[in-house]
Design a protein around this motif. Structure first.
Motif, PDB file in Angstrom:
ATOM      1  N   UNK A  57       0.813  -1.214   0.000  1.00  0.00           N
ATOM      2  CA  UNK A  57       0.000   0.000   0.000  1.00  0.00           C
ATOM      3  C   UNK A  57       0.849   1.267   0.000  1.00  0.00           C
ATOM      4  N   UNK A  58       2.178   1.106   0.078  1.00  0.00           N
ATOM      5  CA  UNK A  58       3.121   2.233   0.115  1.00  0.00           C
ATOM      6  C   UNK A  58       2.824   3.144   1.299  1.00  0.00           C
ATOM      7  N   UNK A  59       2.539   2.495   2.429  1.00  0.00           N
ATOM      8  CA  UNK A  59       2.178   3.183   3.673  1.00  0.00           C
ATOM      9  C   UNK A  59       3.383   3.162   4.601  1.00  0.00           C
ATOM     10  N   UNK A  60       4.157   4.247   4.617  1.00  0.00           N
ATOM     11  CA  UNK A  60       5.387   4.288   5.413  1.00  0.00           C
ATOM     12  C   UNK A  60       5.098   4.148   6.905  1.00  0.00           C
ATOM     13  N   UNK A  61       4.130   4.918   7.416  1.00  0.00           N
ATOM     14  CA  UNK A  61       3.822   4.859   8.844  1.00  0.00           C
ATOM     15  C   UNK A  61       3.354   3.454   9.238  1.00  0.00           C
ATOM     16  N   UNK A  62       2.480   2.874   8.410  1.00  0.00           N
ATOM     17  CA  UNK A  62       1.985   1.539   8.707  1.00  0.00           C
ATOM     18  C   UNK A  62       3.092   0.506   8.666  1.00  0.00           C
ATOM     19  N   UNK A  63       4.022   0.681   7.741  1.00  0.00           N
ATOM     20  CA  UNK A  63       5.130  -0.269   7.635  1.00  0.00           C
ATOM     21  C   UNK A  63       6.031  -0.184   8.859  1.00  0.00           C
ATOM     22  N   UNK A  64       6.408   1.036   9.244  1.00  0.00           N
ATOM     23  CA  UNK A  64       7.313   1.209  10.375  1.00  0.00           C
ATOM     24  C   UNK A  64       6.657   0.801  11.687  1.00  0.00           C
ATOM     25  N   UNK A  65       5.332   0.781  11.722  1.00  0.00           N
ATOM     26  CA  UNK A  65       4.626   0.341  12.919  1.00  0.00           C
ATOM     27  C   UNK A  65       4.873  -1.142  13.182  1.00  0.00           C
ATOM     28  N   UNK A  66       5.277  -1.887  12.163  1.00  0.00           N
ATOM     29  CA  UNK A  66       5.551  -3.320  12.351  1.00  0.00           C
ATOM     30  C   UNK A  66       7.011  -3.600  12.693  1.00  0.00           C
ATOM     31  N   UNK A  67       7.855  -2.563  12.709  1.00  0.00           N
ATOM     32  CA  UNK A  67       9.284  -2.729  12.985  1.00  0.00           C
ATOM     33  C   UNK A  67       9.579  -2.336  14.431  1.00  0.00           C
ATOM     34  N   UNK A  68      10.331  -3.150  15.113  1.00  0.00           N
ATOM     35  CA  UNK A  68      10.691  -2.903  16.509  1.00  0.00           C
ATOM     36  C   UNK A  68      11.479  -1.601  16.616  1.00  0.00           C
ATOM     37  N   UNK A  69      11.091  -0.744  17.542  1.00  0.00           N
ATOM     38  CA  UNK A  69      11.724   0.554  17.695  1.00  0.00           C
ATOM     39  C   UNK A  69      13.191   0.487  18.052  1.00  0.00           C
ATOM     40  N   UNK A  70      13.640  -0.621  18.636  1.00  0.00           N
ATOM     41  CA  UNK A  70      15.039  -0.765  19.017  1.00  0.00           C
ATOM     42  C   UNK A  70      15.813  -1.667  18.057  1.00  0.00           C
ATOM     43  N   UNK A  71      15.212  -1.985  16.932  1.00  0.00           N
ATOM     44  CA  UNK A  71      15.930  -2.768  15.931  1.00  0.00           C
ATOM     45  C   UNK A  71      17.133  -1.982  15.436  1.00  0.00           C
ATOM     46  N   UNK A  72      18.316  -2.605  15.352  1.00  0.00           N
ATOM     47  CA  UNK A  72      19.496  -1.892  14.853  1.00  0.00           C
ATOM     48  C   UNK A  72      19.311  -1.335  13.441  1.00  0.00           C
ATOM     49  N   UNK A  73      18.340  -1.906  12.706  1.00  0.00           N
ATOM     50  CA  UNK A  73      18.123  -1.447  11.330  1.00  0.00           C
ATOM     51  C   UNK A  73      16.943  -0.488  11.217  1.00  0.00           C
ATOM     52  N   UNK A  74      16.416  -0.022  12.344  1.00  0.00           N
ATOM     53  CA  UNK A  74      15.185   0.786  12.305  1.00  0.00           C
ATOM     54  C   UNK A  74      15.374   2.052  11.455  1.00  0.00           C
ATOM     55  N   UNK A  75      16.404   2.837  11.730  1.00  0.00           N
ATOM     56  CA  UNK A  75      16.576   4.108  11.027  1.00  0.00           C
ATOM     57  C   UNK A  75      16.906   3.899   9.553  1.00  0.00           C
ATOM     58  N   UNK A  76      17.789   2.943   9.249  1.00  0.00           N
ATOM     59  CA  UNK A  76      18.145   2.702   7.846  1.00  0.00           C
ATOM     60  C   UNK A  76      16.949   2.179   7.061  1.00  0.00           C
ATOM     61  N   UNK A  77      16.108   1.369   7.731  1.00  0.00           N
ATOM     62  CA  UNK A  77      14.900   0.869   7.072  1.00  0.00           C
ATOM     63  C   UNK A  77      13.965   2.026   6.739  1.00  0.00           C
ATOM     64  N   UNK A 136       7.415  -4.844  21.828  1.00  0.00           N
ATOM     65  CA  UNK A 136       7.762  -3.429  21.806  1.00  0.00           C
ATOM     66  C   UNK A 136       6.526  -2.642  22.232  1.00  0.00           C
ATOM     67  N   UNK A 137       6.594  -2.101  23.449  1.00  0.00           N
ATOM     68  CA  UNK A 137       5.471  -1.326  23.981  1.00  0.00           C
ATOM     69  C   UNK A 137       4.174  -2.130  23.933  1.00  0.00           C
ATOM     70  N   UNK A 138       4.292  -3.400  24.334  1.00  0.00           N
ATOM     71  CA  UNK A 138       3.111  -4.240  24.441  1.00  0.00           C
ATOM     72  C   UNK A 138       2.674  -4.917  23.163  1.00  0.00           C
ATOM     73  N   UNK A 139       3.432  -4.736  22.055  1.00  0.00           N
ATOM     74  CA  UNK A 139       3.077  -5.360  20.785  1.00  0.00           C
ATOM     75  C   UNK A 139       4.281  -6.090  20.209  1.00  0.00           C
ATOM     76  N   UNK A 140       4.012  -7.221  19.558  1.00  0.00           N
ATOM     77  CA  UNK A 140       5.079  -7.951  18.893  1.00  0.00           C
ATOM     78  C   UNK A 140       5.413  -7.267  17.577  1.00  0.00           C
ATOM     79  N   UNK A 141       6.729  -7.071  17.343  1.00  0.00           N
ATOM     80  CA  UNK A 141       7.174  -6.422  16.118  1.00  0.00           C
ATOM     81  C   UNK A 141       8.437  -7.104  15.601  1.00  0.00           C
ATOM     82  N   UNK A 142       8.739  -6.865  14.321  1.00  0.00           N
ATOM     83  CA  UNK A 142       9.909  -7.482  13.693  1.00  0.00           C
ATOM     84  C   UNK A 142      11.170  -6.788  14.201  1.00  0.00           C
ATOM     85  N   UNK A 143      12.054  -7.571  14.807  1.00  0.00           N
ATOM     86  CA  UNK A 143      13.301  -7.021  15.342  1.00  0.00           C
ATOM     87  C   UNK A 143      14.451  -7.197  14.346  1.00  0.00           C
ATOM     88  N   UNK A 144      14.556  -8.371  13.774  1.00  0.00           N
ATOM     89  CA  UNK A 144      15.574  -8.635  12.763  1.00  0.00           C
ATOM     90  C   UNK A 144      15.142  -9.819  11.913  1.00  0.00           C
TER      91      UNK A 144
END
Length: 310
Positions: A57-77, A136-144
């Motif tokens: 859907x090309x939804x940046x906010x929705x996509x990043x919502x599935x990525x763990x906030x502390x993932x080492x690749x969070x910012x580059x992603x 991550x804040x009560x939700x499961x998210x992709x870490x790596x």
């Protein structure tokens, strides 16, 4: 002569966005034991589905919502994921399987098929790997993630239909080649002309190793004449090429001509060799030709025999 499509050879691997975060990360895992985090199998699968749905859907906010906030690749992603928004992707997850699960981590095996719906330089592929999810804040998210295998998918082809005024004429011509190994890959008509193209079944018009072409010219002998036609063909081929060009007329009669040419070192065209036969039937002109790309025709007599049967 047809230009051969040059494959980019670059796999755009969606899951590799997180690859930098995998491998030898030995840092101590944080737990969120104070929070109630759902841990059912469907919950983990839903995260992955939400991830690919947001990408399609090309939804940046929705996509990043599935990525763990502390993932080492969070910012580059976050910075690079929009590059994929240039494509219209169809992504399908399959073979989802829970491999490990604890209070603070889950490992899910997946197979992902990624296909671009529009033409472009994206190479369709099937990826196998594992996603690691953490709370991550009560939700499961992709870490790596980790990639195990990537396989390019063959280009999908639409079935070619022969429609037009000259289908009966083209269809009446023999096809003295193994039809289990060759398939109709293209058919086109213009006023007074028709072309049918056959290529090996495992290949596409964008990338083929050999091609058999039928060209038909209504009243071609009256409008041009066989002798003039072969002269113009040779001169046109010579003008089109910038590399080494060798053209030979193998034999010629009043009703047909057999020729052979080779092109090497052209700036735009791939190296190629062709044997063709031009013949007259009821004042119509027919050109049948066998062309190989980047190779040499080994058995000239066999190809000449085949063309003579058409």
């Amino acid at each position: 002569m047809l230009n051969r499509k040059i494959w980019t050879g670059v796999l755009l691997l969606l899951s590799c966005l997180f690859l930098a975060a995998c491998s030898n990360n030995t840092e101590e895992k944080e737990t969120e034991s104070e929070q109630e985090v759902e841990a059912g199998e469907d919950v983990f699968f839903a995260v992955l589905e939400d991830n690919v749905e947001a990408l399609m859907a090309k939804d940046l906010d929705g996509y990043m919502e599935t990525i763990h906030g502390e993932s080492p690749a969070y910012e580059s992603t976050k910075e690079t994921i929009t590059e994929f928004f240039e494509y219209s992707l169809d992504i399908e997850l399959a073979d989802l399987e829970m491999k490990e699960q604890s209070e603070d981590e889950a490992v899910v095996h997946y197979t992902q098929r990624t296909i671009e719906k529009d033409s472009g330089d994206f190479e369709n592929n099937e990826t196998r790997g594992e996603h690691i999810l953490r709370p991550d804040d009560g939700k499961w998210k992709i870490y790596e993630s980790e990639i195990f295998e990537v396989n390019p998918l063959p280009e999908e082809r639409e079935e070619v239909e022969m429609t037009g005024d000259y289908v009966e004429v083209i269809s009446s011509l023999p096809t003295p080649f193994d039809e289990e190994e060759w398939m109709l890959a293209g058919y086109d008509e213009a006023e007074g002309e028709a072309t049918a193209e056959y290529i090996p079944v495992a290949e596409t018009l964008g990338n083929y190793s050999a091609i058999i072409t039928y060209d038909y010219y209504e009243d071609g002998n009256e409008r041009s004449g066989l002798a003039n036609f072969i002269d113009v063909l040779e001169l046109s081929l010579q003008d089109m090429t910038t590399g080494e060009f060798d053209f030979e007329r193998l034999y010629a009669t009043e009703s047909e001509v057999m020729y052979q040419f080779r092109v090497d070192g052209d700036a735009k065209e791939p190296n190629q060799e062709e044997i063709g036969r031009i013949f007259v039937k009821d004042e119509d002109l027919y050109l049948v030709r066998y062309t190989v790309m980047e190779e040499t025709i080994e058995d000239t007599d066999e190809i000449i025999t085949m063309l003579n049967e058409i």
